[in-house]
Design a protein around this motif. Structure first.
Motif, PDB file in Angstrom:
ATOM      1  N   ASP A   1     -13.681  15.215   7.163  1.00 47.06           N
ATOM      2  CA  ASP A   1     -14.485  14.516   8.152  1.00 47.06           C
ATOM      3  C   ASP A   1     -15.258  13.357   7.550  1.00 47.06           C
ATOM      4  OD1 ASP A   1     -15.793  16.603   6.783  1.00 47.06           O
ATOM      5  OD2 ASP A   1     -17.472  16.534   8.180  1.00 47.06           O
ATOM      6  N   ARG A   2     -15.603  13.445   6.284  1.00 48.47           N
ATOM      7  CA  ARG A   2     -16.359  12.352   5.670  1.00 48.47           C
ATOM      8  C   ARG A   2     -15.456  11.287   5.049  1.00 48.47           C
ATOM      9  NH1 ARG A   2     -19.133  14.960   0.219  1.00 48.47           N
ATOM     10  NH2 ARG A   2     -17.276  15.029  -1.085  1.00 48.47           N
ATOM     11  N   LEU A   3     -14.189  11.612   4.842  1.00 51.92           N
ATOM     12  CA  LEU A   3     -13.297  10.653   4.196  1.00 51.92           C
ATOM     13  C   LEU A   3     -13.092   9.410   5.047  1.00 51.92           C
ATOM     14  CD1 LEU A   3     -10.577  12.954   2.588  1.00 51.92           C
ATOM     15  CD2 LEU A   3     -12.180  11.455   1.376  1.00 51.92           C
ATOM     16  N   ALA A   4     -12.988   9.584   6.349  1.00 52.32           N
ATOM     17  CA  ALA A   4     -12.757   8.435   7.221  1.00 52.32           C
ATOM     18  C   ALA A   4     -13.902   7.440   7.124  1.00 52.32           C
ATOM     19  CB  ALA A   4     -12.575   8.899   8.662  1.00 52.32           C
ATOM     20  N   SER A   5     -15.129   7.935   7.095  1.00 52.63           N
ATOM     21  CA  SER A   5     -16.272   7.030   7.009  1.00 52.63           C
ATOM     22  C   SER A   5     -16.348   6.363   5.640  1.00 52.63           C
ATOM     23  CB  SER A   5     -17.575   7.776   7.311  1.00 52.63           C
ATOM     24  OG  SER A   5     -17.813   8.794   6.352  1.00 52.63           O
ATOM     25  N   LEU A   6     -15.984   7.094   4.580  1.00 46.93           N
ATOM     26  CA  LEU A   6     -15.971   6.487   3.252  1.00 46.93           C
ATOM     27  C   LEU A   6     -14.894   5.407   3.155  1.00 46.93           C
ATOM     28  CD1 LEU A   6     -16.453   9.632   0.968  1.00 46.93           C
ATOM     29  CD2 LEU A   6     -18.182   7.951   1.631  1.00 46.93           C
ATOM     30  N   ALA A   7     -13.727   5.678   3.733  1.00 47.56           N
ATOM     31  CA  ALA A   7     -12.661   4.685   3.719  1.00 47.56           C
ATOM     32  C   ALA A   7     -13.061   3.435   4.496  1.00 47.56           C
ATOM     33  CB  ALA A   7     -11.383   5.288   4.292  1.00 47.56           C
TER      34      ALA A   7
ATOM     35  N   PRO B   1      -6.682   1.894  -3.300  1.00 47.32           N
ATOM     36  CA  PRO B   1      -7.475   3.108  -3.461  1.00 47.32           C
ATOM     37  C   PRO B   1      -6.921   4.283  -2.655  1.00 47.32           C
ATOM     38  CG  PRO B   1      -8.554   1.628  -1.913  1.00 47.32           C
ATOM     39  CD  PRO B   1      -7.305   0.938  -2.368  1.00 47.32           C
ATOM     40  N   VAL B   2      -6.983   5.438  -3.277  1.00 42.96           N
ATOM     41  CA  VAL B   2      -6.671   6.702  -2.604  1.00 42.96           C
ATOM     42  C   VAL B   2      -7.890   7.598  -2.762  1.00 42.96           C
ATOM     43  CG1 VAL B   2      -5.152   8.707  -2.482  1.00 42.96           C
ATOM     44  CG2 VAL B   2      -4.223   6.470  -3.150  1.00 42.96           C
ATOM     45  N   LEU B   3      -8.473   8.017  -1.642  1.00 45.25           N
ATOM     46  CA  LEU B   3      -9.688   8.831  -1.649  1.00 45.25           C
ATOM     47  C   LEU B   3      -9.349  10.252  -1.228  1.00 45.25           C
ATOM     48  CD1 LEU B   3     -12.088   6.375   0.268  1.00 45.25           C
ATOM     49  CD2 LEU B   3     -11.410   6.331  -2.147  1.00 45.25           C
ATOM     50  N   THR B   4      -9.869  11.229  -1.969  1.00 52.50           N
ATOM     51  CA  THR B   4      -9.625  12.622  -1.626  1.00 52.50           C
ATOM     52  C   THR B   4     -10.922  13.414  -1.733  1.00 52.50           C
ATOM     53  OG1 THR B   4      -9.146  13.515  -3.837  1.00 52.50           O
ATOM     54  CG2 THR B   4      -7.339  12.402  -2.690  1.00 52.50           C
ATOM     55  N   ALA B   5     -11.016  14.449  -0.904  1.00 57.31           N
ATOM     56  CA  ALA B   5     -12.172  15.338  -0.934  1.00 57.31           C
ATOM     57  C   ALA B   5     -11.834  16.601  -0.163  1.00 57.31           C
ATOM     58  CB  ALA B   5     -13.405  14.660  -0.337  1.00 57.31           C
TER      59      ALA B   5
ATOM     60  N   ILE C   1     -14.566   1.430  -4.842  1.00 55.57           N
ATOM     61  CA  ILE C   1     -14.816   0.061  -4.394  1.00 55.57           C
ATOM     62  C   ILE C   1     -14.644  -0.916  -5.551  1.00 55.57           C
ATOM     63  CG2 ILE C   1     -16.668  -1.507  -3.661  1.00 55.57           C
ATOM     64  CD1 ILE C   1     -17.648   0.731  -1.814  1.00 55.57           C
ATOM     65  N   ARG C   2     -15.168  -0.566  -6.711  1.00 60.79           N
ATOM     66  CA  ARG C   2     -15.075  -1.464  -7.879  1.00 60.79           C
ATOM     67  C   ARG C   2     -13.622  -1.743  -8.240  1.00 60.79           C
ATOM     68  NH1 ARG C   2     -15.192  -5.024 -11.065  1.00 60.79           N
ATOM     69  NH2 ARG C   2     -16.667  -5.355 -12.777  1.00 60.79           N
ATOM     70  N   PHE C   3     -12.805  -0.692  -8.261  1.00 61.60           N
ATOM     71  CA  PHE C   3     -11.400  -0.884  -8.620  1.00 61.60           C
ATOM     72  C   PHE C   3     -10.637  -1.579  -7.504  1.00 61.60           C
ATOM     73  CE2 PHE C   3     -12.503   1.801 -12.094  1.00 61.60           C
ATOM     74  CZ  PHE C   3     -11.537   1.593 -13.069  1.00 61.60           C
ATOM     75  N   ALA C   4     -10.979  -1.293  -6.251  1.00 60.93           N
ATOM     76  CA  ALA C   4     -10.318  -1.972  -5.137  1.00 60.93           C
ATOM     77  C   ALA C   4     -10.570  -3.470  -5.189  1.00 60.93           C
ATOM     78  CB  ALA C   4     -10.796  -1.386  -3.815  1.00 60.93           C
ATOM     79  N   ARG C   5     -11.769  -3.857  -5.550  1.00 56.34           N
ATOM     80  CA  ARG C   5     -12.082  -5.281  -5.669  1.00 56.34           C
ATOM     81  C   ARG C   5     -11.280  -5.955  -6.773  1.00 56.34           C
ATOM     82  NH1 ARG C   5     -18.608  -4.532  -4.853  1.00 56.34           N
ATOM     83  NH2 ARG C   5     -18.652  -5.001  -2.607  1.00 56.34           N
ATOM     84  N   GLU C   6     -10.815  -5.165  -7.718  1.00 54.71           N
ATOM     85  CA  GLU C   6     -10.036  -5.713  -8.828  1.00 54.71           C
ATOM     86  C   GLU C   6      -8.538  -5.643  -8.566  1.00 54.71           C
ATOM     87  OE1 GLU C   6     -11.438  -7.284 -11.204  1.00 54.71           O
ATOM     88  OE2 GLU C   6     -13.537  -6.683 -10.890  1.00 54.71           O
ATOM     89  N   GLY C   7      -8.146  -5.298  -7.345  1.00 53.92           N
ATOM     90  CA  GLY C   7      -6.738  -5.358  -6.990  1.00 53.92           C
ATOM     91  C   GLY C   7      -6.016  -4.028  -6.921  1.00 53.92           C
TER      92      GLY C   7
ATOM     93  N   ALA D   1     -16.349  -3.266   2.453  1.00 52.24           N
ATOM     94  CA  ALA D   1     -16.816  -3.841   1.189  1.00 52.24           C
ATOM     95  C   ALA D   1     -15.745  -4.663   0.483  1.00 52.24           C
ATOM     96  CB  ALA D   1     -17.307  -2.728   0.256  1.00 52.24           C
ATOM     97  N   THR D   2     -14.464  -4.322   0.720  1.00 52.70           N
ATOM     98  CA  THR D   2     -13.399  -4.937  -0.074  1.00 52.70           C
ATOM     99  C   THR D   2     -12.297  -5.586   0.752  1.00 52.70           C
ATOM    100  OG1 THR D   2     -12.015  -2.939  -0.165  1.00 52.70           O
ATOM    101  CG2 THR D   2     -13.778  -3.139  -1.809  1.00 52.70           C
ATOM    102  N   GLY D   3     -12.202  -5.252   2.025  1.00 51.26           N
ATOM    103  CA  GLY D   3     -11.091  -5.723   2.836  1.00 51.26           C
ATOM    104  C   GLY D   3      -9.818  -4.933   2.645  1.00 51.26           C
ATOM    105  N   ARG D   4      -9.873  -3.865   1.865  1.00 57.47           N
ATOM    106  CA  ARG D   4      -8.692  -3.059   1.580  1.00 57.47           C
ATOM    107  C   ARG D   4      -8.716  -1.752   2.375  1.00 57.47           C
ATOM    108  NH1 ARG D   4      -5.233  -3.787  -2.644  1.00 57.47           N
ATOM    109  NH2 ARG D   4      -5.529  -5.723  -3.810  1.00 57.47           N
ATOM    110  N   THR D   5      -7.535  -1.298   2.741  1.00 59.36           N
ATOM    111  CA  THR D   5      -7.399  -0.034   3.444  1.00 59.36           C
ATOM    112  C   THR D   5      -7.025   1.058   2.453  1.00 59.36           C
ATOM    113  OG1 THR D   5      -6.680  -1.154   5.461  1.00 59.36           O
ATOM    114  CG2 THR D   5      -6.167   1.193   5.264  1.00 59.36           C
ATOM    115  N   ALA D   6      -7.799   2.130   2.444  1.00 52.76           N
ATOM    116  CA  ALA D   6      -7.557   3.230   1.519  1.00 52.76           C
ATOM    117  C   ALA D   6      -6.709   4.313   2.161  1.00 52.76           C
ATOM    118  CB  ALA D   6      -8.883   3.825   1.060  1.00 52.76           C
ATOM    119  N   ASP D   7      -5.870   4.960   1.357  1.00 53.00           N
ATOM    120  CA  ASP D   7      -5.261   6.212   1.771  1.00 53.00           C
ATOM    121  C   ASP D   7      -6.320   7.306   1.658  1.00 53.00           C
ATOM    122  OD1 ASP D   7      -2.963   4.725   1.841  1.00 53.00           O
ATOM    123  OD2 ASP D   7      -1.891   5.903   0.333  1.00 53.00           O
TER     124      ASP D   7
END
Length: 217
Positions: A37-43, A29-33, A20-26, A49-55
């Motif tokens: 099942d939990r990645l969708a909720s984290l994204a 984000p790419v999230l992996t785990a 989130i911190r880096f997404a706010r700075e432009g 929080a940021t208005g950005r869509t994560a991979d």
């Protein structure tokens, strides 16, 4: 194209808040785990929080083939890599299962080495990039009931210090935050550690450090 922030081992605490911190700075984000099942909720939480869509991508950090595939997909465009994977469970040496010992070390140590081997060469060739690793106080003060986690965090600290000088000569910053407190998901402390990672990324090269220690105030 926005620079990519890639999180390996994204969880609801330090991993998500750093993304989130880096997404706010432009950053994109790419999230992996390991658990998709939990990645969708984290994204979705990041988007709110940021208005950005994560991979998002399912990645077992302890499997080198999956890390290599991740690097083949994103490697040349990753500006910041955050290795946050670890298995946190209390177990004594006598009570541990052999498979658990192997799994803990693969996620906490081997996976970090796989990630560095896969992603660092591109950054070194470009002479640009930041490699961030989540460390822990068990590296400094081991405890027998969390033996494998302590070994993992000691490995993180060791590899970061070992690689720091050589990487810095080629304008790549590798650093760890040694976290000395238990960090709850979505807590002010998780956000504070994320801020530490952002500050490390922003350090001028003359002030680069390989380790910062975070203690809950």
């Amino acid at each position: 194209m926005d620079p990519i922030f890639l999180s390996i081992g994204t969880g609801p605490g330090i991993g998500l808040q750093t993304a989130i911190r880096f997404a706010r700075e432009g950053f994109h984000p790419v999230l992996t785990a390991r658990h998709p099942d939990r990645l969708a909720s984290l994204a979705e939480e990041l988007r709110q929080a940021t208005g950005r869509t994560a991979d998002v991508a399912r990645v077992d950090a302890g499997d080198p083939r999956q890390i290599i595939a991740l690097a083949e997909r994103y490697g040349q465009n990753v500006s910041v890599l955050h290795y946050n994977a670890a298995i946190v469970r209390g177990q004594s040496l006598a009570g541990a299962d052999y498979r658990d010992l192997d799994e803990d070390i693969r996620a906490g140590v081997s996976g970090a080495l796989y990630a560095l081997k896969a992603f660092a060469p591109g950054m070194l060739d470009r002479q640009a990039g930041t490699l961030l690793l989540t460390g822990g106080v068990l590296a400094l003060h081991p405890f027998p009931e969390y033996l494998t986690l302590g070994i993992a965090k000691a490995g993180i600290r060791n590899m970061t210090e070992a690689l720091f000088a050589g990487f810095a000569e080629r304008n790549v910053h590798i650093a760890t935050v040694t976290v000395s407190s238990v960090i709850a998901p979505r807590s002010p402390e998780a956000k504070a550690v994320a801020d530490r990672f952002w500050n490390i990324h922003c350090q001028p090269q003359s002030r680069w450090t390989w380790e910062e220690v975070y203690s809950k105030q």
